[in-house]
Design a protein around this motif. Structure first.
Motif, short mmCIF file in Angstrom:
data_model
loop_
_atom_site.label_atom_id
_atom_site.label_comp_id
_atom_site.label_asym_id
_atom_site.label_seq_id
_atom_site.Cartn_x
_atom_site.Cartn_y
_atom_site.Cartn_z
N TYR A 228 56.68 38.36 81.75
CA TYR A 228 57.41 38.06 80.52
C TYR A 228 58.69 37.25 80.73
O TYR A 228 59.50 37.13 79.82
CB TYR A 228 57.77 39.36 79.76
CG TYR A 228 56.65 40.34 79.63
CD1 TYR A 228 55.62 40.12 78.71
CD2 TYR A 228 56.58 41.46 80.43
CE1 TYR A 228 54.57 41.00 78.59
CE2 TYR A 228 55.52 42.36 80.32
CZ TYR A 228 54.52 42.12 79.40
OH TYR A 228 53.47 42.99 79.29
N LYS A 229 58.87 36.67 81.89
CA LYS A 229 60.12 35.96 82.15
C LYS A 229 60.18 34.58 81.51
O LYS A 229 61.17 34.21 80.90
CB LYS A 229 60.35 35.86 83.66
CG LYS A 229 60.62 37.20 84.32
CD LYS A 229 60.82 37.04 85.82
CE LYS A 229 61.07 38.39 86.49
NZ LYS A 229 61.22 38.24 87.96
N GLY A 230 59.14 33.78 81.67
CA GLY A 230 59.21 32.42 81.14
C GLY A 230 57.90 31.85 80.67
O GLY A 230 57.86 30.75 80.14
N THR A 231 56.81 32.58 80.87
CA THR A 231 55.50 32.07 80.46
C THR A 231 54.91 32.93 79.37
O THR A 231 55.29 34.08 79.17
CB THR A 231 54.52 32.06 81.65
OG1 THR A 231 54.35 33.42 82.11
CG2 THR A 231 55.04 31.21 82.79
N GLY A 232 53.95 32.35 78.66
CA GLY A 232 53.22 33.10 77.67
C GLY A 232 53.82 33.07 76.29
O GLY A 232 54.93 32.58 76.09
N CYS A 233 53.08 33.62 75.33
CA CYS A 233 53.55 33.64 73.95
C CYS A 233 52.61 34.49 73.12
O CYS A 233 51.56 34.95 73.59
CB CYS A 233 53.59 32.22 73.38
SG CYS A 233 51.96 31.41 73.32
N TYR A 234 53.00 34.70 71.88
CA TYR A 234 52.14 35.39 70.91
C TYR A 234 51.16 34.40 70.29
O TYR A 234 51.50 33.24 70.01
CB TYR A 234 52.98 36.01 69.80
CG TYR A 234 53.68 37.28 70.23
CD1 TYR A 234 53.06 38.52 70.11
CD2 TYR A 234 54.97 37.24 70.76
CE1 TYR A 234 53.70 39.68 70.50
CE2 TYR A 234 55.61 38.40 71.16
CZ TYR A 234 54.98 39.62 71.02
OH TYR A 234 55.60 40.77 71.43
N ASN A 235 49.95 34.88 70.10
CA ASN A 235 48.95 34.16 69.33
C ASN A 235 48.75 32.73 69.84
O ASN A 235 48.51 32.54 71.03
CB ASN A 235 49.30 34.23 67.84
CG ASN A 235 49.53 35.68 67.41
OD1 ASN A 235 48.84 36.59 67.87
ND2 ASN A 235 50.50 35.92 66.55
N LEU A 236 48.89 31.74 68.96
CA LEU A 236 48.68 30.35 69.37
C LEU A 236 49.98 29.56 69.37
O LEU A 236 50.00 28.36 69.15
CB LEU A 236 47.66 29.66 68.44
CG LEU A 236 46.18 29.82 68.83
CD1 LEU A 236 45.73 31.27 68.70
CD2 LEU A 236 45.30 28.93 67.99
N GLN A 237 51.11 30.25 69.64
CA GLN A 237 52.39 29.58 69.58
C GLN A 237 52.74 28.82 70.85
O GLN A 237 53.84 28.30 70.99
CB GLN A 237 53.49 30.57 69.22
CG GLN A 237 53.37 31.08 67.80
CD GLN A 237 54.59 31.84 67.32
OE1 GLN A 237 55.42 32.27 68.12
NE2 GLN A 237 54.70 32.01 66.02
N CYS A 238 51.81 28.74 71.78
CA CYS A 238 51.94 27.87 72.95
C CYS A 238 50.52 27.66 73.48
O CYS A 238 49.61 28.42 73.16
CB CYS A 238 52.85 28.46 74.02
SG CYS A 238 52.16 29.92 74.84
#
Length: 402
Positions: A228-238
Motif C-alpha cells: 500500500y505504499k505507492g502502487t495500486g488503487c481501487y476499482n479502475l482508478q489506475c
C-alpha cells in the motif's frame, strides 16, 4: 477629562506609528500577501491541471452514457480502451481478452442484477464495451489506500497461512455502517495475499463518503504490490484490474442492505487463479453459487501472486481518522459485536480456499485476530447452515473503548 503627560506622549507616539510606520509595513505585508496569493494560484492551477489529466486518463471516452437512479454516471467504454490497457505489457493481450469478454460470461440470474441498482435504469452497455462508474474530481485523491501516520487501521479477521493457495471464496452480508468522519471507511472483504512480496488483491463492500460521494455500501476491488505504499488503487482508478463484465461494475452501490433483527442480504465473492494464464479472476454473484466474472488481475502485475498466494483473510476493516485521539465511533459491519451472532452481527459464511486449483475446501486450522476486542470483535465456527463462518463487528468508541 485630564491626561497625564506620559499618557499623552504614548498617544502621540501611537499616532505617529499608525500614520507613518504602518503604511510602510502594510505595503510590505501587502506585497508579501500578493506574492503568496500568486504562488497559491499557480499551485492551484498546476494541481487542477494534474487532476484534469488524471480524470482524462481514468474516465475514458464513452460510447454510451447511463444515468443511474442512485446518481452515479455509468460510461460504456470500448473494452480495449479501459484504463488497464494503458499498461504497455497488456496491449498485446487485447484480442485474447476480448474473446474472454464474450456473451458466455454474461449469463447471470436476476438476483445478482438486483444488487446493482444502476440496472434499474433499464439500460445496458452494448457488446464490445464495459460499464465503468465515472470518477469525480473530488474522488481523485482517494484512489489509493496509503495510510498516513495519523491514521489508525483496525481489522478483525480469520486467516489461513502457509500453503500455496489458488482460490478463495465466501458469502458476505451487506450493511450500511455509521461512519463518523467522511474520510473514514468501513469494509467487509476478502484478502488474497503474498506476504513475502507484499502483494495483495482484495474485494468486498465498503462505505467511504469521501471516496464515493455518499454513505452507501459499494462493491470494490483493490490491489497493491508494495504493501500500500505507492502502487495500486481501487476499482479502475489506475491501470491494473481488467474488467470483463458488462453487468457488474466495481464502485457501484450494493443494495438492499441487511436489517438488525430483520432481513439479511448477502452476495458471493470468489477469487480464482486461472492455471492457463496465472491470472486472478474475481467473480461476484447472489444466491446459490451464481457467479459473474467481473474481471481479473493480470499475471504481469505480480512477482509471487502470479504463482500462488500464501495468506488468505476474511473479515472487516475500519480506518480511524479521529483527530482528537479518541477511538472513532465508525461502525464495523452492523455496529453490533460478533457475540450478537445471526441477524445482528455482520458475517462471512461458506468460507473456502483452494489448495489445489479449482478445488475448494472449508477453512482448516484458521486463526482469528482481534486487536481491540472491546471496540470490534470476531467469533467463528462451522455448522450445517453457514459452513465455515465468522461473525464480526462492533460500534467502535464506547465506555470500554474510549
Amino acid at each position: 477629562m485630564k491626561f497625564s503627560s506620559q499618557i499623552m506622549s504614548f498617544i502621540l507616539h501611537f499616532i505617529f506609528l499608525v500614520t507613518f510606520i504602518c503604511p510602510i509595513y502594510s505595503l510590505e505585508t501587502s506585497n508579501h500577501q500578493v506574492n503568496q496569493t500568486l504562488r497559491f494560484e499557480k499551485g492551484s492551477q498546476k494541481l487542477n491541471k494534474t487532476i484534469k489529466t488524471l480524470l482524462q486518463q481514468i474516465n475514458k471516452p464513452a460510447i454510451k452514457t447511463i444515468q443511474s437512479p442512485d446518481g452515479d454516471i455509468i460510461d460504456c467504454v470500448l473494452f480495449h480502451k479501459q484504463p488497464a490497457f494503458d499498461l504497455p505489457v497488456l496491449k498485446g493481450q487485447i484480442s485474447l481478452d476480448s474473446q474472454e469478454n464474450s456473451e458466455g460470461h454474461d449469463q447471470i440470474n436476476n438476483s445478482t442484477l438486483n444488487f446493482q441498482p444502476w440496472h434499474l435504469s433499464g439500460e445496458f452497455c452494448p457488446n464490445g464495451t464495459i460499464p465503468i462508474r465515472r470518477t469525480k474530481e473530488e474522488e481523485i485523491q482517494f484512489g489509493r489506500k496509503s495510510i498516513p501516520f495519523h491514521e489508525r487501521l483496525y481489522e478483525v479477521v480469520t486467516y489461513v497461512q502457509g500453503a500455496g493457495y489458488h482460490g478463495a471464496k465466501g458469502t458476505i452480508n451487506v450493511w450500511s455502517p455509521r461512519v463518523e468522519n467522511n474520510e473514514e471507511s468501513s469494509s467487509s472483504k476478502i484478502w488474497v495475499q503474498s506476504l513475502t512480496a507484499k502483494e495483495s488483491i482484495e474485494a468486498g463492500w465498503q462505505v467511504c463518503p469521501k471516496r464515493f460521494g455518499d454513505s452507501r455500501p459499494r462493491i470494490f476491488t483493490y490491489w497493491t504490490v508494495d504493501a500500500y505504499k505507492g502502487t495500486g488503487c481501487y476499482n479502475l482508478q489506475c491501470p491494473g484490474f481488467v474488467q470483463t463484465s458488462r453487468k457488474v461494475v466495481p464502485g457501484t452501490v450494493v443494495a438492499p442492505v441487511s436489517v438488525i433483527g430483520g432481513d439479511q442480504y448477502d452476495f458471493n465473492l470468489k477469487f480464482e487463479q486461472d492455471q492457463k494464464n496465472q491470472r486472478w479472476w474475481l467473480e461476484y454473484g447472489a444466491g446459490n453459487e451464481n457467479y459473474e466474472r467481473v474481471g481479473y488481475w493480470p499475471f504481469s502485475l505480480f512477482k509471487e501472486l502470479n504463482h500462488e498466494a500464501n495468506l488468505i483473510q476474511f473479515g472487516g476493516e475500519v480506518v480511524d481518522l479521529n483527530p482528537t485521539g479518541d477511538h472513532t465511533s465508525t461502525y464495523m459491519g452492523s455496529g453490533q459485536f460478533a457475540q450478537e451472532l445471526a441477524f445482528k452481527a455482520a458475517y462471512i459464511k461458506s468460507m473456502k480456499v483452494a489448495i489445489n486449483p479449482y478445488s475448494y475446501i472449508d477453512l482448516l486450522d484458521n486463526e482469528n485476530i482481534e486487536a481491540t476486542p472491546d471496540c470490534y470483535s470476531i467469533v467463528g465456527g462451522f455448522n450445517k447452515n453457514y459452513e465455515s463462518y465468522i461473525f464480526f463487528g462492533g460500534p467502535g468508541r464506547n465506555p470500554k473503548c474510549p
